[in-house]
Write a protein that holds these residues in place. Structure first.
Motif, PDB file in Angstrom:
ATOM      1  N   MET A   1      13.969  20.642  20.288  1.00 55.89           N
ATOM      2  CA  MET A   1      14.249  22.035  19.955  1.00 55.89           C
ATOM      3  C   MET A   1      14.848  22.799  21.133  1.00 55.89           C
ATOM      4  O   MET A   1      15.257  23.953  20.986  1.00 55.89           O
ATOM      5  CB  MET A   1      12.945  22.733  19.534  1.00 55.89           C
ATOM      6  CG  MET A   1      12.339  22.235  18.251  1.00 55.89           C
ATOM      7  SD  MET A   1      13.168  22.884  16.790  1.00 55.89           S
ATOM      8  CE  MET A   1      12.595  24.575  16.803  1.00 55.89           C
ATOM      9  N   GLY A   2      14.851  22.196  22.305  1.00 52.98           N
ATOM     10  CA  GLY A   2      15.281  22.921  23.490  1.00 52.98           C
ATOM     11  C   GLY A   2      14.219  23.889  23.979  1.00 52.98           C
ATOM     12  O   GLY A   2      14.527  24.896  24.634  1.00 52.98           O
ATOM     13  N   ALA A   3      12.948  23.572  23.702  1.00 57.37           N
ATOM     14  CA  ALA A   3      11.857  24.496  24.034  1.00 57.37           C
ATOM     15  C   ALA A   3      11.536  24.535  25.518  1.00 57.37           C
ATOM     16  O   ALA A   3      10.813  25.431  25.964  1.00 57.37           O
ATOM     17  CB  ALA A   3      10.599  24.104  23.244  1.00 57.37           C
ATOM     18  N   SER A   4      12.046  23.587  26.292  1.00 56.37           N
ATOM     19  CA  SER A   4      11.652  23.493  27.694  1.00 56.37           C
ATOM     20  C   SER A   4      12.665  24.112  28.655  1.00 56.37           C
ATOM     21  O   SER A   4      12.615  23.859  29.856  1.00 56.37           O
ATOM     22  CB  SER A   4      11.412  22.023  28.069  1.00 56.37           C
ATOM     23  OG  SER A   4      12.576  21.251  27.827  1.00 56.37           O
ATOM     24  N   THR A   5      13.577  24.915  28.149  1.00 58.39           N
ATOM     25  CA  THR A   5      14.502  25.638  29.018  1.00 58.39           C
ATOM     26  C   THR A   5      14.791  26.994  28.390  1.00 58.39           C
ATOM     27  O   THR A   5      14.816  27.129  27.159  1.00 58.39           O
ATOM     28  CB  THR A   5      15.806  24.849  29.219  1.00 58.39           C
ATOM     29  OG1 THR A   5      16.657  25.553  30.134  1.00 58.39           O
ATOM     30  CG2 THR A   5      16.544  24.632  27.911  1.00 58.39           C
ATOM     31  N   LYS A   6      14.982  28.014  29.248  1.00 57.05           N
ATOM     32  CA  LYS A   6      15.270  29.347  28.715  1.00 57.05           C
ATOM     33  C   LYS A   6      15.865  30.220  29.810  1.00 57.05           C
ATOM     34  O   LYS A   6      15.373  30.243  30.935  1.00 57.05           O
ATOM     35  CB  LYS A   6      14.001  30.002  28.154  1.00 57.05           C
ATOM     36  CG  LYS A   6      14.278  31.273  27.353  1.00 57.05           C
ATOM     37  CD  LYS A   6      13.030  31.792  26.680  1.00 57.05           C
ATOM     38  CE  LYS A   6      13.346  32.984  25.779  1.00 57.05           C
ATOM     39  NZ  LYS A   6      12.143  33.515  25.107  1.00 57.05           N
ATOM     40  N   LYS A   7      16.922  30.920  29.455  1.00 60.56           N
ATOM     41  CA  LYS A   7      17.565  31.817  30.406  1.00 60.56           C
ATOM     42  C   LYS A   7      16.648  33.003  30.729  1.00 60.56           C
ATOM     43  O   LYS A   7      15.746  33.351  29.956  1.00 60.56           O
ATOM     44  CB  LYS A   7      18.898  32.327  29.850  1.00 60.56           C
ATOM     45  CG  LYS A   7      18.764  33.237  28.627  1.00 60.56           C
ATOM     46  CD  LYS A   7      20.090  33.809  28.166  1.00 60.56           C
ATOM     47  CE  LYS A   7      21.017  32.774  27.622  1.00 60.56           C
ATOM     48  NZ  LYS A   7      22.261  33.363  27.043  1.00 60.56           N
ATOM     49  N   ASP A   8      16.892  33.623  31.862  1.00 57.80           N
ATOM     50  CA  ASP A   8      16.162  34.825  32.286  1.00 57.80           C
ATOM     51  C   ASP A   8      14.655  34.610  32.320  1.00 57.80           C
ATOM     52  O   ASP A   8      13.879  35.479  31.909  1.00 57.80           O
ATOM     53  CB  ASP A   8      16.505  36.012  31.381  1.00 57.80           C
ATOM     54  CG  ASP A   8      17.984  36.368  31.443  1.00 57.80           C
ATOM     55  OD1 ASP A   8      18.584  36.213  32.525  1.00 57.80           O
ATOM     56  OD2 ASP A   8      18.542  36.780  30.413  1.00 57.80           O
TER      57      ASP A   8
END
Length: 730
Positions: free
Chosen positions: A175-182
């Motif tokens: 899901m891409g849960a392990s990266t996030k901008k800001d």
């Protein structure tokens, strides 16, 4: 101060220079956070240039089968993910896609799962090389913590300054849960490792099935393991992956003589944290017999969103065998809080009971963490997993890509469908082969495109081989398959060894490490217009022969996840949030969404209550496109001509399909209680789909520190009071 694995940590924390501009220059990062970190921790500025330098080559220079996540997780920037598109919001690199239809996304991703970088269109390559792409979802400030005090410092700093936090072990989230901008990103890959020396044997004196409440949590893992008739446990650090855990268990077995078995995932680079807390399908590691990954947990240690470092686990339980369970029912969960969270040396840690008003409901926290997913409840620093007695492991079947098969290719091609029919009978209808459920449970497999079974124990394996011979002699027709009976009987092979042994790289830079399944991909591993459905045992029993009639149309060994057995239903402590759909599943399969909602959903699950949507999906392999049906018509798949914003508004959320309405509501209440400001707000996690979250950011600033510090002060006062009472009583 003493630090375990000091040499490893200092080497791993080598300084990396970055040309990226610093994020949030209005904050005092030096005195506010850096000065509070241990010597081996590293706080760095990162950005797209680091991502392109560190992560792109694995995808650009290698074809799909030549990639490995081992080549990504140790990169200096800590930004890499195992699916290139998942470095972008919702794993889709199209710039600002919120008002673009799902149909367009399907076109963007078509044929890209096995693609090489050179297969991408110029347009897609342009998105991936553009540092200003607004869909980029990379953090700009990253911490490599070495010990728990580093995590505490980061969470407290984030709370003081109203920052969001994202957390990663290996970047394996579909899901891409392990990266996030800001966000302040916490990459746990260099965190202290416990597994190499973390195995503890539990003797008869540790038996804790008498119902007495456990007071000392140091005794709790062995007491609970003994109550479950398990001989030992292993402590696993928050930055370790299954490769490291398997090698630790293998080393102990080599030294002590084959004593231990751990239930885990098929891929070496998957995190025991994320994998376990989503459920943990252990088809290759005896999960059908021993239960899901979530059923292996004895105790959890983590840092909560308010900065408290806690450990917790079941402290009271009762026999549940009369209700069909093979482990005791948890009736109470207890926990403790660390009085000196700034102390990096574990030998000097001081634990105490939480005071009244601390605001921690450990029963709720246990329920939420175990089945409610990772990355949203705080940062897990270690977990204690039960170990099982060693049973001799063997792989049996048509190995294909696992090892070079001695079978001629034409024999493998001819035998595929016939062997798959036998394999499905063994797992889904063992009575048709005169096989007991216990024998069937000893063998299982993941949906890795492999027509094989991983079996544990001499008895089950012996029966498996004997039944294959009798099944083939009774039903195989050489005229139909074009291969002689003797060749058919001889084609399935036996490979001795553990799954980790079979999957270890025999040579090269990663020699001895457990490989990936699947390999890193350009787009998300899961996507398209499909769903991963948990088919109930009751349905499989009633429709097995119909299922068998379409075996020839199934991609051999690749469509069914065979990780479900009697153990996955009966090994629950009945205090976790893993869905009943998991517990009652016969297998998991990817199926077209239109067909499923239109013709199968209502016959498989209870859809009669319009206010209670049922759980039906396997949580471990869910993707961003796996939306529920239309909110006003559960027989219609979420239309592909809707934009992403329209899909979120008009269709049942992914979270509701994973946990169901009632369980999701409880998870969201727990989320609001433990993380009211949504410091952790990861993609696809519990609460992430809510339109209104917590309190405004202005209230958050400065609030977290006062909560944690007030609780710590109260606990110190309690400790001082207890000491005074002891002195006065003398």
């Amino acid at each position: 101060m003493l630090f375990r694995n000091m040499a490893f940590l200092i080497t791993a924390a080598a300084v990396r220079s970055s040309t990226e501009p610093s994020w949030r220059t209005d904050l005092d990062w030096a005195s506010g956070l850096e000065d509070r970190l241990s010597p081996s921790a590293s706080l760095i500025d990162v950005g797209f240039s680091d991502f392109a330098t560190d992560c792109h080559p694995e995808f650009v220079d290698n074809a799909y089968p030549d990639r490995t996540n081992h080549g990504l997780i140790d990169k200096p920037s800590g930004l890499c993910v195992s699916q290139l598109f998942c470095a972008y919001e919702k794993c889709w690199p199209r710039p600002d896609p919120s008002n673009v239809t799902q149909a367009q996304r399907l076109l963007d991703e078509e044929y890209l799962f096995l693609a090489s970088y050179e297969d991408l269109s110029p347009e897609v390559r342009g998105w991936l090389s553009d540092p200003s792409n607004p869909s980029l979802n990379l953090p700009s400030k990253l911490l490599f913590p070495a010990v728990s005090s580093d995590v505490v410092a980061a969470i407290e700093f984030a709370g003081e300054n109203g920052l969001e936090v994202s957390v990663k072990n290996s970047g394996h989230s579909f899901m891409g849960a392990s990266t996030k901008k800001d966000t302040l990103h916490i990459n746990m890959n260099r965190f202290e490792q416990y597994a190499p020396s973390g195995i503890v044997d539990c003797g008869d004196a540790d038996a804790g099935s008498d119902g007495a409440r456990i007071v000392d949590l140091a005794e709790q893992p062995c007491r609970l393991a003994a109550a479950r008739n398990k001989p030992a446990y292993i402590r696993v650090g928050g930055g370790e992956n299954w490769d490291k855990v398997y090698r630790a268990v293998d080393a102990a077995n080599a030294e002590q003589g084959n004593k231990y078995h751990v239930v885990g995932g098929a891929a070496g680079t998957v995190s025991p944290m994320g994998w376990t807390f989503q459920g943990g399908l252990a088809g290759t590691q005896g999960g059908r017999k021993y239960g899901f990954g979530v059923d292996q947990v004895l105790q959890v240690e983590m840092v909560l969103p308010n900065g408290q470092h806690v450990k917790f686990g079941p402290v009271e339980w009762e026999d549940a065998s009369s209700d069909g369970f093979i482990v005791p029912k948890t009736t109470s969960v207890g926990g403790m809080y660390r009085l000196n969270p700034e102390e990096p040396d574990e030998s000097l840690w001081e634990w105490a009971d939480c005071p009244e008003g601390a605001g921690i409901d450990f029963d709720d926290l246990w329920y939420a963490v175990n089945g409610g997913g990772g990355g949203t409840w705080g940062v897990v620093t270690s977990i204690y997993l039960q170990l099982h007695p060693y049973l001799r492991p063997r792989l049996f079947g048509i190995p294909g890509i696992v090892v070079v098969s001695a079978c001629a290719p034409e024999v493998i091609d001819a035998m595929g469908v016939f062997f798959e029919s036998f394999r499905l009978r063994w797992v889904l209808a063992p009575d048709t082969l005169n096989v007991s459920q216990a024998e069937s449970d000893a063998c299982g497999m993941a949906d890795a495109g492999l027509s094989i079974l991983m079996c544990y124990g001499d008895g089950a394996y012996g029966t498996l081989v004997e039944r294959w011979e009798s099944y083939t002699n009774g039903y195989y027709d050489p005229a139909v398959y074009g291969v002689s009976l003797d060749d058919a009987l001889a084609c399935p092979e036996t490979i001795e060894g553990t799954w980790s042994d079979i999957m270890k790289y025999p040579e090269g830079p990663y020699k001895g490490q457990v490989a990936d399944v699947p390999y890193p991909s350009i787009r998300s591993v899961v996507g398209g217009s499909t769903l991963n459905v948990l088919y109930p045992k009751s349905w499989a029993a009633e429709n097995f022969e119909t299922l068998m009639s379409i075996v020839e149309f199934i991609s051999v060994g690749g469509s069914y996840y065979l990780a479900f057995g009697s153990g996955t239903a009966s090994a629950s402590d009945q205090a976790n949030s893993l869905s009943d759909a998991h517990r009652q599943a016969a297998f998991k399969a990817l199926v077209p969404a239109d067909n499923f909602y239109g013709s199968e959903f209502a016959s498989l699950f209870n859809t009669t209550d319009a206010d209670s949507f049922p759980s039906f999906k396997g949580a471990n392999h869910v993707g961003n496109t796996f939306m529920g049906p239309m909110r006003d018509d559960w027989t219609r798949a979420c239309p592909s001509d809707l934009t992403q914003e329209e899909r979120a508004s008009e269709c049942v959320s992914i979270q509701e399909t994973l946990w169901g309405t009632e369980t999701l509501a409880r998870l969201e209440r727990i989320k609001e209680a433990i993380d009211p400001n949504y410091m952790f707000d990861c993609e696809g996690c519990a609460g992430n789909n809510k339109s209104s979250k917590g309190c405004p950011n202005e209230w958050r600033r400065g609030g977290q520190r006062s909560v944690a510090h007030n609780i710590r002060a109260a606990m110190l006062a309690m400790s001082a009071g207890a000491l005074l009472v002891n002195i006065l009583d003398r």
